[in-house]
Design a protein around this motif. Structure first.
Motif, mmCIF file in Angstrom:
data_model
loop_
_atom_site.group_PDB
_atom_site.id
_atom_site.type_symbol
_atom_site.label_atom_id
_atom_site.label_comp_id
_atom_site.label_asym_id
_atom_site.label_seq_id
_atom_site.Cartn_x
_atom_site.Cartn_y
_atom_site.Cartn_z
ATOM 1 N N ASN A 49 -1.180 -1.397 -1.640
ATOM 2 C CA ASN A 49 -0.039 -1.157 -2.537
ATOM 3 C C ASN A 49 1.010 -0.235 -1.936
ATOM 4 O O ASN A 49 2.153 -0.228 -2.386
ATOM 5 C CB ASN A 49 -0.510 -0.572 -3.868
ATOM 6 C CG ASN A 49 -1.134 -1.599 -4.761
ATOM 7 O OD1 ASN A 49 -0.841 -2.794 -4.664
ATOM 8 N ND2 ASN A 49 -2.023 -1.163 -5.631
ATOM 9 N N GLU A 61 10.898 4.301 -2.300
ATOM 10 C CA GLU A 61 10.076 3.205 -2.795
ATOM 11 C C GLU A 61 8.922 2.927 -1.852
ATOM 12 O O GLU A 61 9.103 2.920 -0.631
ATOM 13 C CB GLU A 61 10.910 1.920 -2.933
ATOM 14 C CG GLU A 61 12.026 2.032 -3.938
ATOM 15 C CD GLU A 61 12.889 0.800 -4.016
ATOM 16 O OE1 GLU A 61 13.521 0.608 -5.081
ATOM 17 O OE2 GLU A 61 12.975 0.028 -3.032
ATOM 18 N N LEU A 63 6.339 -0.055 -0.833
ATOM 19 C CA LEU A 63 6.244 -1.502 -0.920
ATOM 20 C C LEU A 63 4.829 -1.935 -0.563
ATOM 21 O O LEU A 63 4.211 -1.359 0.341
ATOM 22 C CB LEU A 63 7.245 -2.165 0.027
ATOM 23 C CG LEU A 63 8.704 -1.922 -0.369
ATOM 24 C CD1 LEU A 63 9.261 -0.769 0.430
ATOM 25 C CD2 LEU A 63 9.519 -3.151 -0.165
ATOM 26 N N ASN A 64 4.338 -2.956 -1.258
ATOM 27 C CA ASN A 64 3.003 -3.446 -0.959
ATOM 28 C C ASN A 64 3.048 -4.402 0.233
ATOM 29 O O ASN A 64 4.113 -4.625 0.817
ATOM 30 C CB ASN A 64 2.359 -4.085 -2.202
ATOM 31 C CG ASN A 64 3.036 -5.364 -2.661
ATOM 32 O OD1 ASN A 64 3.892 -5.935 -1.999
ATOM 33 N ND2 ASN A 64 2.653 -5.814 -3.842
ATOM 34 N N SER A 66 3.075 -7.474 0.357
ATOM 35 C CA SER A 66 3.939 -8.632 0.099
ATOM 36 C C SER A 66 5.410 -8.229 -0.004
ATOM 37 O O SER A 66 6.244 -9.029 -0.415
ATOM 38 C CB SER A 66 3.515 -9.322 -1.203
ATOM 39 O OG SER A 66 2.188 -9.793 -1.103
ATOM 40 N N GLN A 68 6.804 -6.205 -2.085
ATOM 41 C CA GLN A 68 7.245 -5.934 -3.448
ATOM 42 C C GLN A 68 7.204 -4.431 -3.681
ATOM 43 O O GLN A 68 6.291 -3.751 -3.203
ATOM 44 C CB GLN A 68 6.317 -6.603 -4.464
ATOM 45 C CG GLN A 68 6.246 -8.093 -4.380
ATOM 46 C CD GLN A 68 5.129 -8.625 -5.262
ATOM 47 O OE1 GLN A 68 3.961 -8.294 -5.067
ATOM 48 N NE2 GLN A 68 5.488 -9.436 -6.247
ATOM 49 N N SER A 70 6.088 -1.342 -5.212
ATOM 50 C CA SER A 70 4.913 -0.984 -6.013
ATOM 51 C C SER A 70 5.146 0.301 -6.805
ATOM 52 O O SER A 70 4.664 0.432 -7.923
ATOM 53 C CB SER A 70 3.666 -0.847 -5.142
ATOM 54 O OG SER A 70 3.854 0.132 -4.143
ATOM 55 N N LEU A 91 3.948 -2.536 -10.436
ATOM 56 C CA LEU A 91 3.222 -3.798 -10.451
ATOM 57 C C LEU A 91 2.305 -3.861 -11.664
ATOM 58 O O LEU A 91 1.856 -2.837 -12.166
ATOM 59 C CB LEU A 91 2.386 -3.941 -9.172
ATOM 60 C CG LEU A 91 3.174 -3.879 -7.869
ATOM 61 C CD1 LEU A 91 2.214 -3.899 -6.678
ATOM 62 C CD2 LEU A 91 4.159 -5.032 -7.773
#
Length: 93
Positions: A49, A61, A63-64, A66, A68, A70, A91
């Motif tokens: 995550n 931020e 990001l995971n 993928s 995105q 998190s 998420l």
């Protein structure tokens, strides 16, 4: 006291210090010494995550894997000479 930083200043701040990463209110500490490195890499902590990081729109931020968001740390304040950031997990759980 709330702290306002532009993205460049915030990115510089993140890279020049070691940070503690945990959950507010629970006392849980996931990483006692995490470093934010150039290129979005994290040193001292590894989790799907929180794979990489960036600064966007005055917030930090995670990001995971993928890519995105998190967690978005959008509250930045100075408390007793220390910088503290808070944000919400983005998420679904």
């Amino acid at each position: 006291m709330s702290v306002e930083l532009d993205d460049l200043s915030l990115e510089r701040l993140m890279k020049e210090r070691l940070w503690t990463f945990g959950q507010v209110g629970s006392g849980d500490v996931f990483a006692s010494r995490i470093a934010f490195e150039s290129g979005g890499w994290l040193k001292g902590y590894s989790h799907d995550n929180e794979h990489t990081w960036r600064v966007k729109g005055g917030a930090v931020e995670f990001l995971n894997k993928s890519a995105q968001v998190s967690t978005r740390f959008d509250t930045i304040k100075s408390v007793d000479g220390k910088i503290e950031m808070e944000g919400r997990f983005a998420l679904s759980r």
